[in-house]
Scaffold this motif. Structure first.
Motif, short mmCIF file in Angstrom:
data_model
loop_
_atom_site.label_atom_id
_atom_site.label_comp_id
_atom_site.label_asym_id
_atom_site.label_seq_id
_atom_site.Cartn_x
_atom_site.Cartn_y
_atom_site.Cartn_z
N TRP A 95 0.81 -1.21 0.00
CA TRP A 95 0.00 0.00 0.00
C TRP A 95 0.84 1.26 0.00
O TRP A 95 0.30 2.36 -0.06
CB TRP A 95 -0.91 0.01 1.23
CG TRP A 95 -1.81 -1.18 1.28
CD1 TRP A 95 -1.74 -2.23 2.16
CD2 TRP A 95 -2.90 -1.48 0.40
NE1 TRP A 95 -2.71 -3.14 1.89
CE2 TRP A 95 -3.44 -2.72 0.81
CE3 TRP A 95 -3.46 -0.83 -0.69
CZ2 TRP A 95 -4.52 -3.31 0.17
CZ3 TRP A 95 -4.53 -1.42 -1.34
CH2 TRP A 95 -5.05 -2.63 -0.91
N GLN A 96 2.15 1.12 0.08
CA GLN A 96 2.98 2.31 0.21
C GLN A 96 2.83 3.25 -0.97
O GLN A 96 2.65 4.44 -0.81
CB GLN A 96 4.45 1.89 0.38
CG GLN A 96 5.44 3.04 0.43
CD GLN A 96 5.33 3.84 1.72
OE1 GLN A 96 4.55 3.51 2.60
NE2 GLN A 96 6.10 4.90 1.81
N ASP A 97 2.89 2.72 -2.20
CA ASP A 97 2.80 3.59 -3.36
C ASP A 97 1.45 4.29 -3.44
O ASP A 97 1.35 5.46 -3.81
CB ASP A 97 3.04 2.79 -4.64
CG ASP A 97 4.49 2.35 -4.78
OD1 ASP A 97 5.34 2.98 -4.15
OD2 ASP A 97 4.74 1.39 -5.52
N ALA A 98 0.38 3.56 -3.06
CA ALA A 98 -0.95 4.14 -3.15
C ALA A 98 -1.19 5.21 -2.10
O ALA A 98 -1.90 6.20 -2.34
CB ALA A 98 -2.01 3.04 -3.02
N ASN A 99 -0.60 5.03 -0.91
CA ASN A 99 -0.90 5.91 0.22
C ASN A 99 0.16 6.95 0.50
O ASN A 99 -0.07 7.88 1.27
CB ASN A 99 -1.09 5.06 1.50
CG ASN A 99 -2.30 4.15 1.39
OD1 ASN A 99 -3.24 4.45 0.69
ND2 ASN A 99 -2.27 3.04 2.12
N HIS A 100 1.32 6.81 -0.11
CA HIS A 100 2.42 7.72 0.21
C HIS A 100 2.08 9.13 -0.23
O HIS A 100 1.61 9.35 -1.34
CB HIS A 100 3.70 7.24 -0.47
CG HIS A 100 4.92 7.92 0.05
ND1 HIS A 100 5.46 9.03 -0.55
CD2 HIS A 100 5.71 7.65 1.12
CE1 HIS A 100 6.53 9.42 0.12
NE2 HIS A 100 6.70 8.59 1.13
N ARG A 101 2.34 10.08 0.67
CA ARG A 101 1.99 11.49 0.38
C ARG A 101 3.24 12.36 0.33
O ARG A 101 3.17 13.56 0.60
CB ARG A 101 1.03 11.99 1.45
CG ARG A 101 -0.29 11.23 1.48
CD ARG A 101 -1.21 11.80 2.56
NE ARG A 101 -2.47 11.09 2.58
CZ ARG A 101 -2.72 9.98 3.27
NH1 ARG A 101 -1.73 9.44 3.99
NH2 ARG A 101 -3.88 9.38 3.25
N GLY A 102 4.35 11.77 0.04
CA GLY A 102 5.58 12.55 -0.09
C GLY A 102 6.34 12.73 1.20
O GLY A 102 7.32 13.49 1.25
N GLU A 103 5.93 12.06 2.29
CA GLU A 103 6.67 12.17 3.53
C GLU A 103 8.08 11.58 3.37
O GLU A 103 8.28 10.63 2.62
CB GLU A 103 5.96 11.43 4.67
CG GLU A 103 4.63 12.04 5.09
CD GLU A 103 3.46 11.46 4.32
OE1 GLU A 103 3.70 10.85 3.25
OE2 GLU A 103 2.31 11.63 4.76
N VAL A 104 9.01 12.15 4.10
CA VAL A 104 10.37 11.65 4.07
C VAL A 104 10.46 10.41 4.95
O VAL A 104 10.02 10.42 6.11
CB VAL A 104 11.36 12.72 4.57
CG1 VAL A 104 12.76 12.14 4.70
CG2 VAL A 104 11.36 13.92 3.63
N THR A 105 10.98 9.34 4.41
CA THR A 105 11.22 8.13 5.20
C THR A 105 12.69 7.77 5.12
O THR A 105 13.37 8.15 4.17
CB THR A 105 10.36 6.95 4.71
OG1 THR A 105 10.72 6.64 3.36
CG2 THR A 105 8.88 7.29 4.76
N GLU A 106 13.17 7.03 6.11
CA GLU A 106 14.61 6.79 6.15
C GLU A 106 14.95 5.49 6.86
O GLU A 106 14.11 4.84 7.48
CB GLU A 106 15.32 7.96 6.82
CG GLU A 106 14.87 8.26 8.23
CD GLU A 106 15.54 9.51 8.79
OE1 GLU A 106 16.78 9.65 8.63
OE2 GLU A 106 14.84 10.33 9.41
#
Length: 266
Positions: free
Chosen positions: A72-83
């Protein structure tokens, strides 16, 4: 200048300490930072927003800092920075995969210090791995798993998402871990069951006989006394003060049990 093999591809924007060594055909991306004394083996790929501390050793063919495998990451990702953040003095053997976090938690996958991570280990998104842990070959940590300090996870074990493993716990070979594992406890079998206190580990770490005795008493209250979990928690709390040097161990157990959301292995 860092010692970078002529065949390695290191992005000019990457930040590598001058004492870092990068082996043949390794690939390092622009948002990577690597601390002093760390060695990156041949054919490793380190990408994403990944920060690596001092004196780590990555053996060949590992993938570090790739995006999560969350469907679901691609569908729900809103541009937040992850690391991905890795501490100091970790050994990472061949073919390991560590993913960055997701916005579903705090956006960070973290690996602490002094961990021994064997071949083919997978550390998924948002995992929080403590210090001095041992993960044997093919151990797999699903998303959001939290592992306490000094835990040992046996080879070919799978840990379900959101599971918590307490400090000094030990997971036996091929464990299927779908519930939380309390501190100090050894579990194995299929279905998974609690077997004993991890006394070998505690002795190696210098736990006194008095502390070991209290930990064994906590184990008996949880697993051998016929008490409900709530009753066992109350009885464990009543052990405080009997051996003052073990009060911290009692607090660790009670805090873990209070935070267990998937139920504990019993």
């Amino acid at each position: 200048m860092a010692s970078i093999h002529a065949t390695a591809l290191v992005d000019p924007a990457a930040e590598l300490d001058s004492t870092v060594t990068v082996g043949p055909y390794a690939v390092i991306g622009p948002q990577v930072r690597i601390g002093a004394g760390t060695t990156v083996g041949p054919h490793c790929v380190i990408e994403g927003r990944t920060t690596i501390g001092r004196d780590n050793r990555f053996y060949q063919f590992s993938s570090i800092g790739a995006p999560s495998q969350d469907i679901w990451q691609d569908a729900n990702h809103r541009g937040e920075v992850t690391e991905l953040v890795i501490g100091d003095r970790n050994t990472v053997r061949e073919f390991c995969t560590f993913n960055t976090g997701t916005h579903k938690e705090r956006g960070v996958t973290s690996v602490g210090h002094d961990n021994w991570i064997m071949a083919y280990v997978h550390i998924a998104h948002d995992v929080q791995l403590g210090n001095h842990c041992v993960l044997a070959n093919n151990a797999t940590l699903a998303g959001h798993v939290h592992v306490g300090d000094w835990a040992t996870i046996g080879g070919l074990s799978g840990v379900h998402q959101f599971v918590k493993i307490g400090a000094h716990a030990m997971i036996g070979f091929q464990g299927h871990v779908a519930q939380d594992v309390p501190p100090f406890v050894t579990v194995d079998g299929n279905p998974l069951a609690a077997r004993a206190v991890n006394l070998t580990g505690l002795r190696r770490r210098g736990f006194s006989a008095e502390r070991q005795a209290v930990i064994k008493q906590m184990y008996k209250l949880l697993y051998r006394s016929g008490l409900t979990l709530a009753q066992a928690q109350q009885a464990i709390g009543e052990l405080k003060g009997t051996q003052p040097e073990a009060d911290g161990d009692i607090d660790s157990m009670l805090s873990f049990l209070a935070a267990a959301e998937r139920g504990i292995v019993r």
